[in-house]
Write an enzyme that holds these catalytic residues in place. Structure first.
Site, PDB file in Angstrom:
ATOM      1  N   CYS A 100       0.802  -1.224   0.000  1.00 51.86           N
ATOM      2  CA  CYS A 100       0.000   0.000   0.000  1.00 51.86           C
ATOM      3  C   CYS A 100       0.839   1.281   0.000  1.00 51.86           C
ATOM      4  O   CYS A 100       1.835   1.395   0.705  1.00 51.86           O
ATOM      5  CB  CYS A 100      -0.962   0.091   1.181  1.00 51.86           C
ATOM      6  SG  CYS A 100      -2.266  -1.126   1.105  1.00 51.86           S
TER       7      CYS A 100
ATOM      8  N   GLY B 265       1.093  -1.092  -4.584  1.00 51.66           N
ATOM      9  CA  GLY B 265      -0.239  -1.701  -4.573  1.00 51.66           C
ATOM     10  C   GLY B 265      -0.886  -1.548  -5.923  1.00 51.66           C
ATOM     11  O   GLY B 265      -0.961  -0.435  -6.449  1.00 51.66           O
TER      12      GLY B 265
ATOM     13  N   ASN C 159      -1.454   2.192   5.373  1.00 49.39           N
ATOM     14  CA  ASN C 159      -0.495   1.191   4.897  1.00 49.39           C
ATOM     15  C   ASN C 159      -0.074   0.375   6.112  1.00 49.39           C
ATOM     16  O   ASN C 159       0.367   0.938   7.106  1.00 49.39           O
ATOM     17  CB  ASN C 159       0.714   1.905   4.283  1.00 49.39           C
ATOM     18  CG  ASN C 159       1.900   0.971   4.045  1.00 49.39           C
ATOM     19  OD1 ASN C 159       3.043   1.394   4.123  1.00 49.39           O
ATOM     20  ND2 ASN C 159       1.646  -0.284   3.747  1.00 49.39           N
ATOM     21  N   GLY C 160      -0.220  -0.927   6.029  1.00 54.03           N
ATOM     22  CA  GLY C 160       0.196  -1.778   7.141  1.00 54.03           C
ATOM     23  C   GLY C 160      -0.868  -2.785   7.498  1.00 54.03           C
ATOM     24  O   GLY C 160      -1.762  -3.076   6.688  1.00 54.03           O
TER      25      GLY C 160
ATOM     26  N   TYR D 213      12.676  -5.363  -1.296  1.00 53.39           N
ATOM     27  CA  TYR D 213      11.744  -5.510  -2.425  1.00 53.39           C
ATOM     28  C   TYR D 213      10.783  -4.343  -2.632  1.00 53.39           C
ATOM     29  O   TYR D 213      10.636  -3.847  -3.737  1.00 53.39           O
ATOM     30  CB  TYR D 213      10.945  -6.808  -2.245  1.00 53.39           C
ATOM     31  CG  TYR D 213       9.766  -6.949  -3.189  1.00 53.39           C
ATOM     32  CD1 TYR D 213       9.952  -7.134  -4.558  1.00 53.39           C
ATOM     33  CD2 TYR D 213       8.451  -6.887  -2.712  1.00 53.39           C
ATOM     34  CE1 TYR D 213       8.863  -7.266  -5.430  1.00 53.39           C
ATOM     35  CE2 TYR D 213       7.364  -7.020  -3.572  1.00 53.39           C
ATOM     36  CZ  TYR D 213       7.572  -7.202  -4.924  1.00 53.39           C
ATOM     37  OH  TYR D 213       6.500  -7.326  -5.778  1.00 53.39           O
TER      38      TYR D 213
ATOM     39  N   THR E 243      13.279  -5.842  -9.684  1.00 53.36           N
ATOM     40  CA  THR E 243      13.871  -5.352  -8.439  1.00 53.36           C
ATOM     41  C   THR E 243      15.313  -5.785  -8.213  1.00 53.36           C
ATOM     42  O   THR E 243      16.089  -5.043  -7.616  1.00 53.36           O
ATOM     43  CB  THR E 243      12.962  -5.740  -7.256  1.00 53.36           C
ATOM     44  OG1 THR E 243      11.676  -5.191  -7.509  1.00 53.36           O
ATOM     45  CG2 THR E 243      13.477  -5.203  -5.942  1.00 53.36           C
TER      46      THR E 243
ATOM     47  N   ASP F 184      18.009 -12.893  -7.743  1.00 53.46           N
ATOM     48  CA  ASP F 184      16.742 -12.231  -7.417  1.00 53.46           C
ATOM     49  C   ASP F 184      16.883 -11.553  -6.056  1.00 53.46           C
ATOM     50  O   ASP F 184      17.757 -11.913  -5.263  1.00 53.46           O
ATOM     51  CB  ASP F 184      15.572 -13.226  -7.416  1.00 53.46           C
ATOM     52  CG  ASP F 184      14.264 -12.538  -7.817  1.00 53.46           C
ATOM     53  OD1 ASP F 184      14.226 -11.289  -7.826  1.00 53.46           O
ATOM     54  OD2 ASP F 184      13.284 -13.238  -8.106  1.00 53.46           O
ATOM     55  N   ASP F 185      15.994 -10.585  -5.821  1.00 55.58           N
ATOM     56  CA  ASP F 185      16.076  -9.892  -4.530  1.00 55.58           C
ATOM     57  C   ASP F 185      15.649 -10.810  -3.388  1.00 55.58           C
ATOM     58  O   ASP F 185      16.150 -10.725  -2.279  1.00 55.58           O
ATOM     59  CB  ASP F 185      15.209  -8.634  -4.541  1.00 55.58           C
ATOM     60  CG  ASP F 185      13.790  -8.918  -4.989  1.00 55.58           C
ATOM     61  OD1 ASP F 185      13.505  -8.770  -6.186  1.00 55.58           O
ATOM     62  OD2 ASP F 185      12.965  -9.325  -4.141  1.00 55.58           O
TER      63      ASP F 185
HETATM   64  O1  LIG Z   1       9.290 -16.271  -4.759  1.00 54.48           O
HETATM   65  P1  LIG Z   1       8.142 -15.441  -5.225  1.00 54.48           P
HETATM   66  O2  LIG Z   1       6.891 -15.743  -4.451  1.00 54.48           O
HETATM   67  O3  LIG Z   1       7.943 -15.519  -6.696  1.00 54.48           O
HETATM   68  O4  LIG Z   1       8.427 -13.921  -4.831  1.00 54.48           O
HETATM   69  C1  LIG Z   1       9.638 -13.257  -5.082  1.00 54.48           C
HETATM   70  C2  LIG Z   1       9.635 -12.567  -6.421  1.00 54.48           C
HETATM   71  O5  LIG Z   1       8.529 -11.639  -6.525  1.00 54.48           O
HETATM   72  C3  LIG Z   1       9.016 -10.306  -6.685  1.00 54.48           C
HETATM   73  O6  LIG Z   1       8.982  -9.915  -8.054  1.00 54.48           O
HETATM   74  P2  LIG Z   1       7.790  -9.076  -8.718  1.00 54.48           P
HETATM   75  O7  LIG Z   1       7.485  -9.648 -10.030  1.00 54.48           O
HETATM   76  O8  LIG Z   1       6.659  -8.961  -7.761  1.00 54.48           O
HETATM   77  O9  LIG Z   1       8.335  -7.584  -8.849  1.00 54.48           O
HETATM   78  P3  LIG Z   1       9.582  -6.929  -9.590  1.00 54.48           P
HETATM   79  O10 LIG Z   1       9.251  -6.822 -11.050  1.00 54.48           O
HETATM   80  O11 LIG Z   1       9.690  -5.587  -8.916  1.00 54.48           O
HETATM   81  O12 LIG Z   1      10.796  -7.751  -9.358  1.00 54.48           O
HETATM   82  C4  LIG Z   1      10.454 -10.361  -6.213  1.00 54.48           C
HETATM   83  O13 LIG Z   1      11.234  -9.361  -6.849  1.00 54.48           O
HETATM   84  C5  LIG Z   1      10.883 -11.739  -6.626  1.00 54.48           C
HETATM   85  O14 LIG Z   1      11.236 -11.749  -7.991  1.00 54.48           O
HETATM   86  N1  LIG Z   2      -0.596  -3.659   2.311  1.00 55.40           N
HETATM   87  C1  LIG Z   2      -1.210  -2.822   3.083  1.00 55.40           C
HETATM   88  O1  LIG Z   2      -0.645  -1.864   3.554  1.00 55.40           O
HETATM   89  C2  LIG Z   2      -2.658  -3.183   3.364  1.00 55.40           C
HETATM   90  C3  LIG Z   2      -3.473  -2.193   4.147  1.00 55.40           C
HETATM   91  C4  LIG Z   2      -4.728  -2.846   4.750  1.00 55.40           C
HETATM   92  N2  LIG Z   2      -4.370  -3.801   5.759  1.00 55.40           N
HETATM   93  C5  LIG Z   2      -5.578  -3.511   3.653  1.00 55.40           C
HETATM   94  O2  LIG Z   2      -5.625  -4.703   3.564  1.00 55.40           O
HETATM   95  O3  LIG Z   2      -6.167  -2.839   2.863  1.00 55.40           O
HETATM   96 MG   LIG Z   3      11.040  -9.791  -8.952  1.00 52.85          MG
END
Ligand SMILES: O=P(O)(O)OC[C@H]1O[C@H](OP(=O)(O)OP(=O)(O)O)[C@H](O)[C@@H]1O
Ligand SMILES: NC(=O)CC[C@H](N)C(=O)O
Ligand SMILES: [Mg+2]
Length: 513
Positions: A2, A28, A101-102, A258, A304, A366-367
């Site tokens: 969020c 989000g 957010n949270g 991330y 990321t 990966d991150d």
């Molecule tokens: O193990 P998983 O459950 O797959 O989650 C981890 C992955 O998800 C995220 O990428 P995402 O595609 O959300 O965003 P990005 O394009 O910013 O890397 C993160 O950067 C990893 O690549």
């Molecule tokens: N990721 C968030 O910050 C979520 C905010 C709130 N708990 C919702 O579900 O809408």
């Molecule tokens: Mg990714």
């Protein structure tokens, strides 16, 4: 995770809020909302979808006024229904709207107290609606026709006493101004900045990340402190006060891994620099584990991990190559609701350039590895593209424990590293060698800039929950709820992006559609 934003300006804020939400879109992708006010009326538009899909010209025209707040949602509680899009609204006292957010860890208890003791009705399963009603109730108890800053701060103080968990909040009080505050551990981020408006008057923006400020020409003043509240009146007067009894700064380390954009500064720490260091120390670990490694090329898994992967390659003295091309029209997969959609999106999103793989020993970076959705697919894609050996490095340690503070990973069983050794995870994702960052190393990457930071919220890696209210029973309850709700079409777990687009959305009826 969020994204939240609030602006007090000297001209209409609708476009500025819209632009800020597009800059925070990575936090989000599920729903977006903006509320403004003018002449004692709120104007609200919110719905499921990306910012660019939720707000059309006709909506923007109606969002008049010099003060407003906005939200982009990644659901962690309740459902992904449009009725839980934010900002939420409550009409008494004064008319308050709120963006959060949270995640509150005692939302169930609070919800029942609100109903039984405070005689307030909560219409959704969203913890954010609970938070808004706690704030509203505490402000109402003071019973004044015109709230002063001291009363607003007293209400925030009471919120801190009643609410547990993580929250970065921006609330707007009709006719008076906006108030931003952070939970007493500062888990969720929030900062504010200034710029000069019409007639030299100061304009203010509060936002989750500093990038929203800089993109709109605001200068970052500082982060809101943990437990602190910042109140900006409609005429641009700013007040701030510490509202928590013993605040500590324990920011969420996963923001740096991330969530946050690399061009943000959070609690004084540059996300970009932190990610560079993550690549550096990860390379050191690779060299410790295999001084005679045979890595031919380092390839990031966009987006990321790019920053860390680049620095890792540099430190290893190995070529860095963009071996996967990202489809720019597919959003972040990790924050999509529903495993089916996440899985499908990885293939749609990333496509290999075969010549970077053919006959080579590739180190994919990966991150983080959370559910393993991305890396399982990617390792296979690298093999299909002809890689000789596929190695994999994660710039974060194994994610072994659920998150209860605003990241949608409430059950341990869905985490690929839960109850598994590194070797077992490596086998499961089909890699020839898997290297994870050490937690101490990760902490060293974010640590050395700001003395005010008492520590880091690292629960997904360590299982230690800073708020002290999370035990095994709590996590079991959460996991069971997740299982129960996974059969429900509108649950956070398995919602289809537009499955509830015709759900009734109970909100302000000054919007004609
Ligand atoms: O193990 P998983 O459950 O797959 O989650 C981890 C992955 O998800 C995220 O990428 P995402 O595609 O959300 O965003 P990005 O394009 O910013 O890397 C993160 O950067 C990893 O690549
Ligand atoms: N990721 C968030 O910050 C979520 C905010 C709130 N708990 C919702 O579900 O809408
Ligand atoms: Mg990714």
């Amino acid at each position: 995770m969020c994204g939240i934003v609030g602006i007090v300006s000297t001209s209409n804020v609708n476009q500025m809020l819209y632009d800020a939400l597009t800059v925070l879109q990575h936090r989000g992708q599920d729903a977006a909302g903006i509320v403004t006010f003018q002449d004692d009326r709120f104007f609200l538009r919110k719905d499921n979808g990306l910012v660019r899909d939720v707000f059309h010209t006709r909506h923007m025209r109606r969002l008049v006024g010099n003060v407003g707040i906005g939200h982009v949602r990644y659901p962690t509680a309740g459902s992904a229904s449009s009725a839980e899009a934010q900002p939420f609204y409550v009409n008494s006292p004064y008319g308050i709207t709120l963006a959060h957010n949270g995640n509150l860890t005692n939302a169930d208890e609070l919800s029942s107290d609100l109903f039984r003791t405070d005689l307030r009705h909560i219409n959704t399963n969203s913890d954010s609606e609970v938070l808004l009603n706690v704030f509203a109730h505490e402000l109402q108890k003071l019973g004044k026709l015109n709230p002063t800053k001291d009363e607003i701060f007293a209400a925030v103080r009471a919120v801190h006493q009643r609410c547990r968990g993580a929250y970065g909040v921006i609330a707007m009080i009709t006719g008076y101004g906006i108030v931003g505050f952070r939970d007493p551990n500062g888990i969720r981020p929030a900062c504010y900045g200034v710029r000069e408006g019409e007639n030299g008057q100061t304009e203010y923006m509060i936002a989750s990340e500093s990038v929203a400020l800089s993109a709109a020409g605001f200068t970052l003043v500082r982060d809101i402190e943990p437990g602190e509240a910042v109140y900006i009146e409609t005429d641009g007067t700013l007040y701030s006060e510490q509202c928590a009894e013993s605040p500590k700064l324990y920011p969420c380390i996963f923001e740096h891994v991330y969530f946050a954009r690399p061009d943000s500064i959070m609690d004084g720490v540059s996300v970009y620099k932190a990610r560079l260091r993550m690549g550096e120390v990860l390379a050191d670990k690779v060299l410790r584990e295999r001084p005679d490694h045979d890595i031919d090329v380092v390839i990031p898994i966009p987006d990321t991990s790019r920053t860390s992967a680049m620095q890792m390659a540099y430190q290893l003295g190995v070529k860095y190559r963009e071996g996967f091309i990202k489809n720019r029209y597919i959003g972040r997969t990790f924050i999509m609701p529903g495993q089916k959609m996440r899985k499908k999106s990885v293939r749609q999103k990333l496509n290999p350039i075969d010549l970077e793989f053919r006959g080579k020993n590739v180190m994919l970076v990966d991150d983080s590895i959370v559910r393993g959705t991305t890396c399982k697919e990617i390792v296979q894609m690298a093999r299909d593209a002809g890689a000789r050996n596929v190695y994999f490095a994660s710039a974060a340690p194994p994610v072994r424990y659920p998150n209860v503070y605003g990241i949608d990973m409430p059950s341990a069983s869905e985490l690929i590293a839960h109850d598994r050794t590194v070797e077992e995870v490596g086998e499961l994702i089909g890699t020839d060698w898997l290297v994870y960052q050490e937690l101490d190393d990760l902490i060293s990457c974010v640590n050395d800039v700001n003395d005010a930071i008492d520590g880091w919220e690292c629960s997904v890696f360590s299982g230690d929950y800073i708020t002290g209210d999370i035990d095994k029973n709590y996590l079991t309850r959460l996991e069971n709820r997740r299982k129960d709700s996974s059969t429900d079409a509108t649950s956070v777990t398995d919602v289809d992006s537009d499955s509830d687009s015709d759900n009734d959305n109970i909100d302000l009826h000054n919007d004609e559609d």
